[in-house]
Design a protein around this motif. Structure first.
Motif, PDB file in Angstrom:
ATOM      1  N   GLU A 141      36.875  -7.521  67.024  1.00 25.50           N
ATOM      2  CA  GLU A 141      35.964  -7.651  65.887  1.00 25.50           C
ATOM      3  C   GLU A 141      36.722  -7.560  64.565  1.00 25.50           C
ATOM      4  N   ARG A 142      37.703  -6.645  64.507  1.00 22.72           N
ATOM      5  CA  ARG A 142      38.457  -6.438  63.268  1.00 22.72           C
ATOM      6  C   ARG A 142      39.269  -7.667  62.884  1.00 22.72           C
ATOM      7  N   LEU A 143      39.817  -8.366  63.878  1.00 22.09           N
ATOM      8  CA  LEU A 143      40.665  -9.518  63.599  1.00 22.09           C
ATOM      9  C   LEU A 143      39.911 -10.675  62.946  1.00 22.09           C
ATOM     10  N   LYS A 144      38.594 -10.683  63.111  1.00 25.10           N
ATOM     11  CA  LYS A 144      37.786 -11.754  62.529  1.00 25.10           C
ATOM     12  C   LYS A 144      37.447 -11.491  61.060  1.00 25.10           C
ATOM     13  N   LYS A 145      37.805 -10.308  60.557  1.00 23.40           N
ATOM     14  CA  LYS A 145      37.350  -9.896  59.235  1.00 23.40           C
ATOM     15  C   LYS A 145      38.539  -9.620  58.315  1.00 23.40           C
ATOM     16  N   ARG A 146      38.226  -9.453  57.039  1.00 24.74           N
ATOM     17  CA  ARG A 146      39.254  -9.130  56.056  1.00 24.74           C
ATOM     18  C   ARG A 146      39.899  -7.792  56.392  1.00 24.74           C
ATOM     19  N   ARG A 147      41.227  -7.757  56.279  1.00 23.99           N
ATOM     20  CA  ARG A 147      41.952  -6.529  56.564  1.00 23.99           C
ATOM     21  C   ARG A 147      41.627  -5.470  55.504  1.00 23.99           C
ATOM     22  N   LEU A 148      41.472  -4.229  55.965  1.00 27.06           N
ATOM     23  CA  LEU A 148      41.151  -3.125  55.060  1.00 27.06           C
ATOM     24  C   LEU A 148      42.364  -2.226  54.855  1.00 27.06           C
ATOM     25  N   ASN A 149      42.447  -1.630  53.681  1.00 25.23           N
ATOM     26  CA  ASN A 149      43.522  -0.705  53.350  1.00 25.23           C
ATOM     27  C   ASN A 149      42.936   0.570  52.776  1.00 25.23           C
ATOM     28  N   ILE A 150      43.727   1.620  52.762  1.00 23.96           N
ATOM     29  CA  ILE A 150      43.295   2.881  52.155  1.00 23.96           C
ATOM     30  C   ILE A 150      42.950   2.633  50.691  1.00 23.96           C
ATOM     31  N   GLY A 151      41.798   3.175  50.279  1.00 18.19           N
ATOM     32  CA  GLY A 151      41.324   2.996  48.908  1.00 18.19           C
ATOM     33  C   GLY A 151      40.312   1.886  48.739  1.00 18.19           C
ATOM     34  N   PRO A 194      30.464   7.410  65.973  1.00 22.74           N
ATOM     35  CA  PRO A 194      31.287   6.458  65.222  1.00 22.74           C
ATOM     36  C   PRO A 194      31.190   5.022  65.725  1.00 22.74           C
ATOM     37  N   GLU A 195      31.057   4.862  67.048  1.00 20.97           N
ATOM     38  CA  GLU A 195      30.997   3.505  67.591  1.00 20.97           C
ATOM     39  C   GLU A 195      29.655   2.829  67.352  1.00 20.97           C
ATOM     40  N   LYS A 196      28.643   3.601  66.916  1.00 17.49           N
ATOM     41  CA  LYS A 196      27.321   3.033  66.646  1.00 17.49           C
ATOM     42  C   LYS A 196      27.154   2.647  65.176  1.00 17.49           C
ATOM     43  N   MET A 197      28.186   2.852  64.355  1.00 25.08           N
ATOM     44  CA  MET A 197      28.111   2.503  62.939  1.00 25.08           C
ATOM     45  C   MET A 197      28.910   1.223  62.677  1.00 25.08           C
ATOM     46  N   ARG A 198      28.417   0.404  61.751  1.00 27.98           N
ATOM     47  CA  ARG A 198      29.096  -0.834  61.381  1.00 27.98           C
ATOM     48  C   ARG A 198      29.826  -0.654  60.065  1.00 27.98           C
ATOM     49  N   LEU A 199      31.018  -1.226  60.011  1.00 31.23           N
ATOM     50  CA  LEU A 199      31.835  -1.168  58.805  1.00 31.23           C
ATOM     51  C   LEU A 199      31.772  -2.537  58.126  1.00 31.23           C
ATOM     52  N   LEU A 200      31.182  -2.579  56.935  1.00 34.01           N
ATOM     53  CA  LEU A 200      30.978  -3.840  56.224  1.00 34.01           C
ATOM     54  C   LEU A 200      31.929  -3.945  55.038  1.00 34.01           C
ATOM     55  N   ARG A 201      32.452  -5.149  54.831  1.00 31.96           N
ATOM     56  CA  ARG A 201      33.362  -5.387  53.709  1.00 31.96           C
ATOM     57  C   ARG A 201      32.608  -5.629  52.408  1.00 31.96           C
TER      58      ARG A 201
END
Length: 360
Positions: A331-341, A281-288
């Motif tokens: 890292e998360r604080l620099k990006k758009r907040r994500l929500n379920i869905g 999981p830590e080797k994958m990137r989450l993109l908006r």
């Protein structure tokens, strides 16, 4: 080599410990890791002399100790429940094995005080065991094990009864004590994080077999099979088929799966036709948003998220599969907040994939 197990096995009832050959170096912190009933405690008991092997030999300091009773082996065991004597003080509990050896009183006092200082419980020496906490009882049991200066210390899930905060503290202290006293520690645990944090090397067990022995880094990053990969930490898995021949320049190969076609690094290895790709999981990137520069990209939907302080863990649904991905808080604080869905994209580098053959 301090300890050698030579094709040692044990059969009782429906359980069989398959012949095990293993060597442990002097001063090493070694862990036996696996689920309940896998055989790791049986190995510990065979080394301690509490079980007789069906075959094979136990060699300690170049001496065959296979037939020796526990009290004649220079091995001490710290049990899960500590086995302290309630009618004795902390000092008397620690001194007990030295009295059995009939050592002079002055030497007993000196060695007990040394052990008390080592585990930092000098101020508890006159208390009875019902007057001390679980963490203090664990330290008392450890001091009693160390006072006899064994060649090998066996630890049978010694931290499992402690609360999480104290367990973390005791992990750090166990590693420090091991290096300070130079005694070999052999830990039995089912806790992957504990084994990774403490061990110089780990042996992973399943159903009476030792599947892999290696450093924490090698077992985590280069597991030999899917069981080891899944057991040693969280994984995402893609099953598929290798398509065609490697690319002439890069050597990359294509993986065809029900989630899409992806690029893998061949890295000079011959890959089987059917493979499982393991992604931590830590080797994958989450993109908006969708990227045109990522080599492997998948689209999905946030199914769940958990805030854990230093990181947020996301569950991302893609078709019939759910992937876990960790995002560090900075890292998360620099990006758009994500929500379920929310619709998102997962990306991973081919270099970060662990490629394993599927069982035939």
């Amino acid at each position: 080599m301090l300890l050698s197990l030579e094709a040692i096995s044990k059969t009782f009832g429906d359980f069989q410990l398959h012949p095990l050959t293993l060597g442990i170096e002097r001063g090493e912190f070694f862990s036996l890791l696996g689920p309940s009933g896998c055989g790791k405690t049986t190995v510990l008991r065979l080394i301690g002399g509490f079980e007789t092997p069906s075959s094979g030999r136990v060699i300690l300091n170049s001496q065959d100790i296979t037939a020796l009773p526990p009290h004649k082996r220079n091995v001490h065991t710290v049990f899960q429940r500590y086995a302290l004597f309630p009618h004795l003080t902390v000092f008397e509990n620690i001194a007990f094995p030295l009295h059995l050896k009939k050592l002079p009183t002055s030497e007993i006092t000196s060695r007990v005080q040394e052990s008390l200082k080592l585990v930092e419980i000098e101020d508890l020496k006159d208390r009875k065991t019902h007057q001390i906490s679980g963490g203090q009882a664990q330290r008392t049991a450890l001091a009693r094990a160390l006072v006899g200066k064994p060649d090998l210390l066996l630890l049978d899930e010694p931290l499992s009864a402690l609360d999480p905060e104290l367990r973390m503290k005791m992990r750090e202290e166990l590693k420090t004590i091991c290096k300070k006293v130079g005694i070999t520690f052999l830990l039995v645990t089912h806790d992957q994080e504990e084994a990774l944090q403490l061990s110089d090397r780990i042996a992973v067990f399943r159903a009476g077999q030792c599947l892999q022995v290696g450093t924490p880094k090698s077992i985590y990053e280069d597991p030999l099979d899917t069981f080891v990969a899944r057991f040693i930490g969280a994984v995402n898995e893609i099953s598929g088929e290798i398509q065609g021949e490697p690319a002439p320049e890069s050597g990359d190969v294509a993986l065809l799966s029900n989630l899409g076609t992806f690029k893998l690094k061949k890295n000079g290895h011959t890959l089987p036709k059917h493979v499982s790709v393991i992604l931590r999981p830590e080797k994958m990137r989450l993109l908006r948003s969708k990227s045109t520069t990522q080599e492997n990209l998948m689209e999905g939907e946030i199914q769940d998220l958990t805030y854990l302080g230093s990181r947020t863990e996301y569950s991302v649904r893609m078709g019939t599969s759910t992937f876990k991905v960790f995002e560090q808080e900075l890292e998360r604080l620099k990006k758009r907040r994500l929500n379920i869905g929310d619709r998102v994209f997962l990306a991973w580098r081919s270099d970060d994939a662990i490629v394993l053959g599927q069982p035939s």
